[in-house]
Scaffold this motif. Structure first.
Motif, short mmCIF file in Angstrom:
data_model
loop_
_atom_site.label_atom_id
_atom_site.label_comp_id
_atom_site.label_asym_id
_atom_site.label_seq_id
_atom_site.Cartn_x
_atom_site.Cartn_y
_atom_site.Cartn_z
N LEU A 94 -79.49 31.84 -29.08
CA LEU A 94 -80.80 31.29 -29.43
C LEU A 94 -80.70 29.80 -29.71
N LYS A 95 -79.69 29.42 -30.45
CA LYS A 95 -79.50 28.01 -30.80
C LYS A 95 -79.27 27.16 -29.56
N THR A 99 -86.05 26.52 -28.83
CA THR A 99 -86.52 25.68 -29.92
C THR A 99 -88.00 25.97 -30.17
N PRO A 100 -88.45 25.98 -31.43
CA PRO A 100 -87.60 26.13 -32.61
C PRO A 100 -86.95 27.51 -32.61
N MET A 101 -85.78 27.58 -33.18
CA MET A 101 -85.02 28.83 -33.13
C MET A 101 -85.66 29.88 -34.05
N LYS A 128 -94.42 28.80 -34.09
CA LYS A 128 -94.65 29.16 -32.70
C LYS A 128 -95.26 27.97 -31.94
N PRO A 129 -95.05 27.89 -30.62
CA PRO A 129 -94.31 28.82 -29.78
C PRO A 129 -92.82 28.49 -29.72
N HIS A 130 -92.00 29.54 -29.61
CA HIS A 130 -90.57 29.40 -29.39
C HIS A 130 -90.36 29.33 -27.87
N MET A 131 -89.78 28.25 -27.39
CA MET A 131 -89.68 28.06 -25.94
C MET A 131 -88.27 27.61 -25.53
#
Length: 549
Positions: A94-95, A99-101, A128-131
């Motif tokens: 994920l890292k 982003t953002p994690m 959100k959103p995580h992209m």
């Protein structure tokens, strides 16, 4: 998390037996991360769930449940069974790409027939959103390749690319959630304003009533029952206000005030813009001193109230209200969404509870309120993000990072600056109520009893003997602590024996062996040098027995 491990396992089993994949629930046979395709698919699943709101189910938590097939737990074969390792692997992926994690918790379980299974739990976040911020190429299956800027949402059991209208919904929802603390503050302010108006009406009511009853024609009247109702109408009080005026007793009023004071203090230390910075810096003496002074002033009212209850309320009338108000403060500090912070800033916010605990033990020991002190120790420090608690005395360690800031603020080099500062506050704010003993006597007796509670905690959790250390304190460094501590052991051996849950001779033996381990680097723990508390205690017991015999 809002569930214990057992509760979470029961919840997940219920979801599995139901078998329906909805917006925040996904089932997997395995969780594999060795190939790019497997990583891309897992990232898509996690971020789609994290990007989707579903407040109506499970407090907006999401779940990727693995080791499951056709509404049954079949167990995993190729998935990493060590949940810590699996969590580290997934977090690293994920890292690397997202982003953002999003935050995740990996939990594992084993069935009665030894099948391993588990879930990735995805808590709600307003980020959100995580992209994808980095491409992930999948040469063997180009449909799984992900490009920078892509993001996904779930619509039922289906995962779709995020659209502009989805972004608008996310933005609106996050705006509503970010405004919720402000709305809560407004509601709290309205309550406090209403309370102030009620107190004003009450005071005015009593003043006018007293004046009326002093008049000759009123004194001669046998019927005083209607005076209150007539006054209520004359002052424009509505029916609820009149009822509250009639029903509210002084006890209820003081209890409510104590709880409101705790709430106000909590709001102050957790607020994003209260003036108490979340990012304090060293080498800014004047600013830090002003910050500490204001924070201590905010705590003062509650500190004095607590001391008054412990020292003066001998019948325990306000014990329940005192414990309720304390529970308001015994929660892990929550950082406001979007607020930058550092470790010192978070530690600083545990300082008020540190002050209160010291005050409780100094006053509680001075007034022999052992039962109430035990009730205080039984209050858990609650953690918001995990369904766990820790002992209330762990606040001592949580406030640890603020030590350097105290020394910086007041231009000093104390080995125990927090304890030294609290000693001054107790002396300044409540010493007039502690007149039956000298200042060193009441302070060090309370600090010593407080310090032993950590040894008791370590014994209850099965820590090795070498790790059963007391809490640190000024007693480690100041010889003036000798006589008060020895006096306590000699004068109140029976009280101490009944206070702790483990044999006191074992606790004191651990104290004698390990108290020097709590000495700060560069400091010398000479305060208790040459003192064997366990010997003093056992000798005191022997004398007591001889006196009885």
């Amino acid at each position: 998390m809002p569930w214990s491990n057992n509760e979470l396992e029961d919840l997940l089993k219920g979801l599995i037996s139901h078998g329906s994949e909805v917006a925040k629930i996904d089932f997997k046979l395995e969780l594999e991360t060795s190939t790019s395709e497997q990583k891309a698919e897992l990232l898509k699943d996690i971020t789609a769930i994290a990007n989707t709101y579903d407040d109506s189910n499970y407090d907006d938590y999401g779940f990727v449940i693995y080791g499951v097939q056709s509404k049954a737990i079949v167990g995993i074969t190729s998935t990493e069974k060590n949940t810590d390792k699996l969590q580290n692997t997934v977090e690293q992926i994920l890292k690397t790409y997202i982003t953002p994690m999003p935050q995740i918790y990996v939990t594992g379980f084993i069935t009665a027939d030894n099948k391993s299974w588990g879930a990735i739990v995805i808590p709600p976040r307003n980020t959100k959103p995580h992209m994808f911020f980095k491409d992930i190429s999948c040469p063997t299956n180009q449909t799984k390749t992900r490009k920078r800027g892509e993001w996904f949402v779930r619509r039922g059991a289906t995962i779709d690319p995020g659209l502009p209208e989805d972004l608008a919904i996310l933005t609106q929802k996050q705006m509503e959630l970010s405004l919720e603390p402000l709305k809560e503050s407004i509601r709290s302010l309205q309550i406090r304003i209403g309370k102030t108006e009620e107190q004003y009406n009450s005071a005015l009511f009593k003043l006018v009533e007293r004046a009326l009853k002093s008049l000759p024609e009123i004194r001669q009247s046998a019927d005083h029952a209607d005076i209150g109702d007539d006054l209520g109408e004359a002052l424009g009080m509505d029916l609820p206000s009149k009822l509250k005026q009639r029903l509210r007793t002084p006890k209820n009023e003081i209890a409510d005030d104590l709880i409101e004071e705790a709430k106000a203090l909590r709001e102050y230390i957790e607020g994003a813009d209260t003036g108490l910075t979340w990012t304090p810096q060293l080498n800014d003496t004047e600013k830090n001193k002003q910050m500490f002074t204001e924070l201590e002033e905010r705590v003062k009212m509650f500190q004095v109230s607590v001391a008054t209850i412990l020292l003066k309320d001998t019948k325990g009338i306000y014990d329940e209200a005192f414990l309720k108000s304390l529970k308001i403060l015994t929660k892990e500090i929550e950082i406001p969404t979007g607020t930058q912070y550092n470790r010192i800033g978070k530690a600083l916010r545990y300082y008020p509870l540190y002050i209160i605990l010291y005050t409780i033990f100094v006053c509680g020991v001075a007034s022999s309120r052992g039962k109430l002190l035990r009730q205080v120790l039984d209050i858990p420090l609650k953690h918001r993000e995990r369904n766990v608690t820790s002992p209330i005395t762990d606040v001592y360690f949580y406030a640890y990072e603020a030590k350097a800031l105290v020394n910086d603020a007041f231009g000093q080099r104390w080995c125990e600056p927090l304890a030294n500062r609290v000693r001054q506050l107790i002396n300044n704010n409540i010493s007039d109520m502690l007149t039956e003993a000298s200042e060193p006597e009441y302070f060090f007796k309370g600090e010593f009893v407080f310090s032993l509670t950590n040894i008791e905690k370590c014994m209850s959790t099965g820590e090795d003997a070498d790790h059963r250390v007391p809490l640190g304190g000024l007693y480690l460094y100041l010889h003036e602590a000798h006589d008060p501590i020895l006096d306590l052991l000699q004068e109140l051996p029976d009280w101490l024996t009944t206070f702790y849950k483990y044999p006191l001779n074992e606790i004191l033996d651990m104290f004698d062996r390990n108290n020097n381990k709590m000495c700060e680097a560069g400091c010398f723990a000479t305060g208790m040098h040459g003192v064997k508390t366990v010997d003093v205690y056992q000798e005191a017991l022997r004398k007591k027995q001889l006196a009885k015999g």
